[in-house]
Design a protein around this motif. Structure first.
Motif, PDB file in Angstrom:
ATOM      1  N   GLY A   1     -10.985   7.517  17.837  1.00  0.00           N
ATOM      2  CA  GLY A   1     -11.031   6.185  17.233  1.00  0.00           C
ATOM      3  C   GLY A   1     -10.274   6.040  15.944  1.00  0.00           C
ATOM      4  N   THR A   2      -9.840   7.165  15.344  1.00  0.00           N
ATOM      5  CA  THR A   2      -9.020   7.102  14.131  1.00  0.00           C
ATOM      6  C   THR A   2      -7.579   7.510  14.417  1.00  0.00           C
ATOM      7  OG1 THR A   2      -9.649   9.371  13.539  1.00  0.00           O
ATOM      8  CG2 THR A   2     -11.009   7.587  12.658  1.00  0.00           C
ATOM      9  N   GLY A   3      -7.253   7.756  15.673  1.00  0.00           N
ATOM     10  CA  GLY A   3      -5.930   8.241  16.041  1.00  0.00           C
ATOM     11  C   GLY A   3      -4.902   7.136  16.196  1.00  0.00           C
ATOM     12  N   LYS A   4      -3.724   7.529  16.642  1.00  0.00           N
ATOM     13  CA  LYS A   4      -2.581   6.609  16.688  1.00  0.00           C
ATOM     14  C   LYS A   4      -2.837   5.391  17.566  1.00  0.00           C
ATOM     15  CE  LYS A   4       1.612   8.386  16.195  1.00  0.00           C
ATOM     16  NZ  LYS A   4       0.972   9.716  16.222  1.00  0.00           N
ATOM     17  N   THR A   5      -3.349   5.614  18.764  1.00  0.00           N
ATOM     18  CA  THR A   5      -3.687   4.465  19.614  1.00  0.00           C
ATOM     19  C   THR A   5      -5.134   4.045  19.420  1.00  0.00           C
ATOM     20  OG1 THR A   5      -4.264   5.859  21.520  1.00  0.00           O
ATOM     21  CG2 THR A   5      -1.971   5.064  21.353  1.00  0.00           C
ATOM     22  N   GLY A   6      -6.016   5.008  19.198  1.00  0.00           N
ATOM     23  CA  GLY A   6      -7.439   4.705  19.126  1.00  0.00           C
ATOM     24  C   GLY A   6      -7.807   3.687  18.070  1.00  0.00           C
ATOM     25  N   ARG A   7      -7.259   3.843  16.875  1.00  0.00           N
ATOM     26  CA  ARG A   7      -7.622   2.889  15.811  1.00  0.00           C
ATOM     27  C   ARG A   7      -7.084   1.498  16.110  1.00  0.00           C
ATOM     28  NH1 ARG A   7      -3.285   5.630  13.207  1.00  0.00           N
ATOM     29  NH2 ARG A   7      -1.776   4.216  12.214  1.00  0.00           N
ATOM     30  N   ARG A   8      -5.967   1.442  16.817  1.00  0.00           N
ATOM     31  CA  ARG A   8      -5.416   0.146  17.198  1.00  0.00           C
ATOM     32  C   ARG A   8      -6.263  -0.505  18.293  1.00  0.00           C
ATOM     33  NH1 ARG A   8      -0.947   3.180  15.356  1.00  0.00           N
ATOM     34  NH2 ARG A   8       0.534   1.897  14.155  1.00  0.00           N
ATOM     35  N   VAL A   9      -6.761   0.311  19.206  1.00  0.00           N
ATOM     36  CA  VAL A   9      -7.668  -0.205  20.239  1.00  0.00           C
ATOM     37  C   VAL A   9      -8.938  -0.736  19.589  1.00  0.00           C
ATOM     38  CG1 VAL A   9      -9.097   0.443  22.219  1.00  0.00           C
ATOM     39  CG2 VAL A   9      -6.737   1.255  22.075  1.00  0.00           C
ATOM     40  N   VAL A  10      -9.483   0.021  18.641  1.00  0.00           N
ATOM     41  CA  VAL A  10     -10.700  -0.417  17.938  1.00  0.00           C
ATOM     42  C   VAL A  10     -10.484  -1.774  17.275  1.00  0.00           C
ATOM     43  CG1 VAL A  10     -12.195   0.069  15.963  1.00  0.00           C
ATOM     44  CG2 VAL A  10     -11.640   1.885  17.579  1.00  0.00           C
ATOM     45  N   ASP A  11      -9.393  -1.921  16.540  1.00  0.00           N
ATOM     46  CA  ASP A  11      -9.127  -3.186  15.824  1.00  0.00           C
ATOM     47  C   ASP A  11      -8.994  -4.349  16.797  1.00  0.00           C
ATOM     48  OD1 ASP A  11      -9.187  -1.854  13.423  1.00  0.00           O
ATOM     49  OD2 ASP A  11      -7.002  -1.731  13.201  1.00  0.00           O
ATOM     50  N   ARG A  12      -8.308  -4.123  17.905  1.00  0.00           N
ATOM     51  CA  ARG A  12      -8.104  -5.212  18.870  1.00  0.00           C
ATOM     52  C   ARG A  12      -9.402  -5.566  19.593  1.00  0.00           C
ATOM     53  NH1 ARG A  12      -2.997  -6.739  20.313  1.00  0.00           N
ATOM     54  NH2 ARG A  12      -1.304  -5.711  19.148  1.00  0.00           N
ATOM     55  N   LEU A  13     -10.218  -4.585  19.882  1.00  0.00           N
ATOM     56  CA  LEU A  13     -11.507  -4.869  20.507  1.00  0.00           C
ATOM     57  C   LEU A  13     -12.389  -5.693  19.577  1.00  0.00           C
ATOM     58  CD1 LEU A  13     -12.281  -1.412  22.145  1.00  0.00           C
ATOM     59  CD2 LEU A  13     -11.920  -3.566  23.375  1.00  0.00           C
ATOM     60  N   LYS A  14     -12.423  -5.324  18.302  1.00  0.00           N
ATOM     61  CA  LYS A  14     -13.217  -6.077  17.341  1.00  0.00           C
ATOM     62  C   LYS A  14     -12.715  -7.508  17.224  1.00  0.00           C
ATOM     63  CE  LYS A  14     -14.743  -2.196  14.464  1.00  0.00           C
ATOM     64  NZ  LYS A  14     -14.637  -1.535  13.132  1.00  0.00           N
ATOM     65  N   ALA A  15     -11.387  -7.676  17.240  1.00  0.00           N
ATOM     66  CA  ALA A  15     -10.810  -9.015  17.154  1.00  0.00           C
ATOM     67  C   ALA A  15     -11.179  -9.868  18.363  1.00  0.00           C
ATOM     68  CB  ALA A  15      -9.289  -8.923  17.021  1.00  0.00           C
ATOM     69  N   ARG A  16     -11.459  -9.225  19.487  1.00  0.00           N
ATOM     70  CA  ARG A  16     -11.854  -9.934  20.709  1.00  0.00           C
ATOM     71  C   ARG A  16     -13.365 -10.148  20.773  1.00  0.00           C
ATOM     72  NH1 ARG A  16      -7.819  -9.114  24.903  1.00  0.00           N
ATOM     73  NH2 ARG A  16      -9.365  -9.818  26.435  1.00  0.00           N
ATOM     74  N   GLY A  17     -14.088  -9.676  19.755  1.00  0.00           N
ATOM     75  CA  GLY A  17     -15.536  -9.869  19.723  1.00  0.00           C
ATOM     76  C   GLY A  17     -16.331  -8.844  20.489  1.00  0.00           C
ATOM     77  N   ALA A  18     -15.705  -7.749  20.871  1.00  0.00           N
ATOM     78  CA  ALA A  18     -16.408  -6.708  21.621  1.00  0.00           C
ATOM     79  C   ALA A  18     -17.223  -5.826  20.685  1.00  0.00           C
ATOM     80  CB  ALA A  18     -15.403  -5.854  22.390  1.00  0.00           C
ATOM     81  N   ALA A  19     -18.306  -5.281  21.201  1.00  0.00           N
ATOM     82  CA  ALA A  19     -19.084  -4.282  20.476  1.00  0.00           C
ATOM     83  C   ALA A  19     -18.375  -2.941  20.647  1.00  0.00           C
ATOM     84  CB  ALA A  19     -20.500  -4.211  21.021  1.00  0.00           C
ATOM     85  N   VAL A  20     -17.981  -2.324  19.534  1.00  0.00           N
ATOM     86  CA  VAL A  20     -17.120  -1.144  19.585  1.00  0.00           C
ATOM     87  C   VAL A  20     -17.827   0.047  18.946  1.00  0.00           C
ATOM     88  CG1 VAL A  20     -14.866  -0.197  18.994  1.00  0.00           C
ATOM     89  CG2 VAL A  20     -15.121  -2.659  19.349  1.00  0.00           C
ATOM     90  N   ARG A  21     -17.667   1.197  19.573  1.00  0.00           N
ATOM     91  CA  ARG A  21     -18.136   2.460  19.004  1.00  0.00           C
ATOM     92  C   ARG A  21     -16.938   3.390  18.913  1.00  0.00           C
ATOM     93  NH1 ARG A  21     -22.814   5.146  22.258  1.00  0.00           N
ATOM     94  NH2 ARG A  21     -23.827   3.236  21.557  1.00  0.00           N
TER      95      ARG A  21
END
Length: 280
Positions: free
Chosen positions: A11-31
Motif C-alpha cells: 500500500g505504500t509502493g509505486k502502484t499500491g499507494r496510487r491504488v489506495v488514493d484512487r480507491l479513497k477518491a471513489r469512496g471505497a473503504a480501503v485497507r
C-alpha cells in the motif's frame, strides 16, 4: 463494490499507494497493508496474512518477485488466494509484468494460476516498464548523475504511467466486467532509452545521456556494488527484454478500460521536471 473493504498489498509502493488514493477518491473503504504499516502484511511472515484479509471483499495483490533470493511465487500466491477466498474475498486483482519468459531464473507471471484457480473473480495486470522508474525508481540515480547505463541496446519500450496502471486496477476492483481478463498495459508509443533520456535532458536543460553497455559487464558492475549475484542477473535479464524488443508493441488496453488515451511520456517528463526531481 464500494460498500465493501478493499485490501491493497504494498500500500505504500509505486502502484499500491496510487491504488489506495484512487480507491479513497471513489469512496471505497480501503485497507492499505505493508511490512511496516498499521496493517502489517509480509510475504515472508504468514502470521500476517489472515489478519490483513479479515473482513475484506476485494484485494489488490503485489508479489515479491523483485527481491534477491529464491521465492516460490506460484506456491505463495496460490496459498494466499486460497486463504483469501476461504475468508470471504470475492475479487482479486494481481499485478504481474508484461514479461512472459524467465528473467534471472524467475517467471514474473508465475503467480497467475494461483488467482485464476482460486474461485474468486480475478483480473491480472501485466504492465510494461513504468515512467516512474525514471523519477522514483531504479533509473533515478542514473538520470541525476547524467548517465543512464543499461544493457538495453537500441530496443524500444512502450513505457506506461503507474497512475494509469492504478486506474485500471481500481476499475477492476470496483466495477463489474473485468473478471477473467489479463490486461497488458502500456503507453501509447514505444521509445528507446536514448529517446526517453533525451526527452528528460531537453526538459531539464541538462546533459543527460543513455549509454548502452554489455550484459555481463552490467551484471559484474552491480555485483561490484555488493548487489547479490542472483539479483544482478535478474535486473540485467529484465533490461534485456527491452534490448530484444520482447514487449515493444503498444497495447490499447488503457484506452479500452478507461475510455481515454494513456498518459504520454512527454507529459510525465514535463511534470517531473517542473517538480525539480532531476535537479542537482
Amino acid at each position: 463494490m464500494t460498500d465493501h473493504t478493499v485490501l491493497v498489498l504494498g500500500g505504500t509502493g509505486k502502484t499500491g499507494r496510487r491504488v489506495v488514493d484512487r480507491l479513497k477518491a471513489r469512496g471505497a473503504a480501503v485497507r492499505a497493508a505493508s511490512r511496516s504499516g498499521d496493517v502489517r502484511f509480509d510475504w515472508d511472515d504468514r502470521t500476517t496474512w489472515e489478519p490483513a484479509f479479515a473482513g475484506v471483499h476485494a484485494a489488490y495483490l503485489v508479489d515479491a518477485q523483485d527481491k534477491p533470493g529464491a521465492w516460490d511465487a506460484e506456491g505463495a500466491i496460490r496459498e494466499l488466494a486460497r486463504l483469501a477466498v476461504d475468508g470471504g474475498v470475492r475479487r482479486l486483482v494481481l499485478l504481474q509484468a508484461r514479461v512472459t519468459e524467465p528473467v534471472g531464473g524467475k517467471s514474473l507471471i508465475a503467480g497467475e494460476k494461483g488467482v485464476q484457480e482460486s474461485g474468486a473473480e480475478w483480473t491480472v495486470l501485466r504492465p510494461n516498464w513504468f515512467f516512474q522508474n525514471f523519477d522514483e525508481g531504479v533509473l533515478l540515480d542514473g538520470v541525476r548523475s547524467g548517465t543512464v547505463a543499461l544493457p538495453a541496446g537500441s530496443g524500444h519500450e512502450p513505457f506506461v504511467d503507474a497512475d494509469d496502471v492504478a486506474a485500471v486496477a481500481v476499475e477492476a476492483l470496483l466495477e463489474d466486467g473485468h473478471a477473467g481478463q489479463t490486461y497488458e498495459l502500456s503507453g501509447a508509443r514505444s521509445l528507446t532509452l536514448e529517446q526517453a533520456v533525451g526527452e528528460i535532458a531537453r526538459a531539464t536543460g541538462r546533459d543527460i545521456r543513455y549509454q548502452a553497455v554489455d550484459h555481463q559487464a552490467y551484471v559484474d558492475e552491480l555485483v561490484g556494488y555488493d548487489v547479490p549475484a542472483d539479483y544482478a542477473l535478474f535486473v540485467a535479464d529484465l533490461v534485456a527484454q527491452i534490448r530484444d524488443e520482447k514487449n515493444a508493441v503498444p497495447t490499447d488496453t488503457v484506452r479500452r478500460v478507461l475510455g481515454r488515451e494513456p498518459r504520454d511520456f512527454s507529459d510525465f517528463v514535463k511534470d517531473a521536471a517542473a517538480r525539480g526531481v532531476w535537479d542537482l
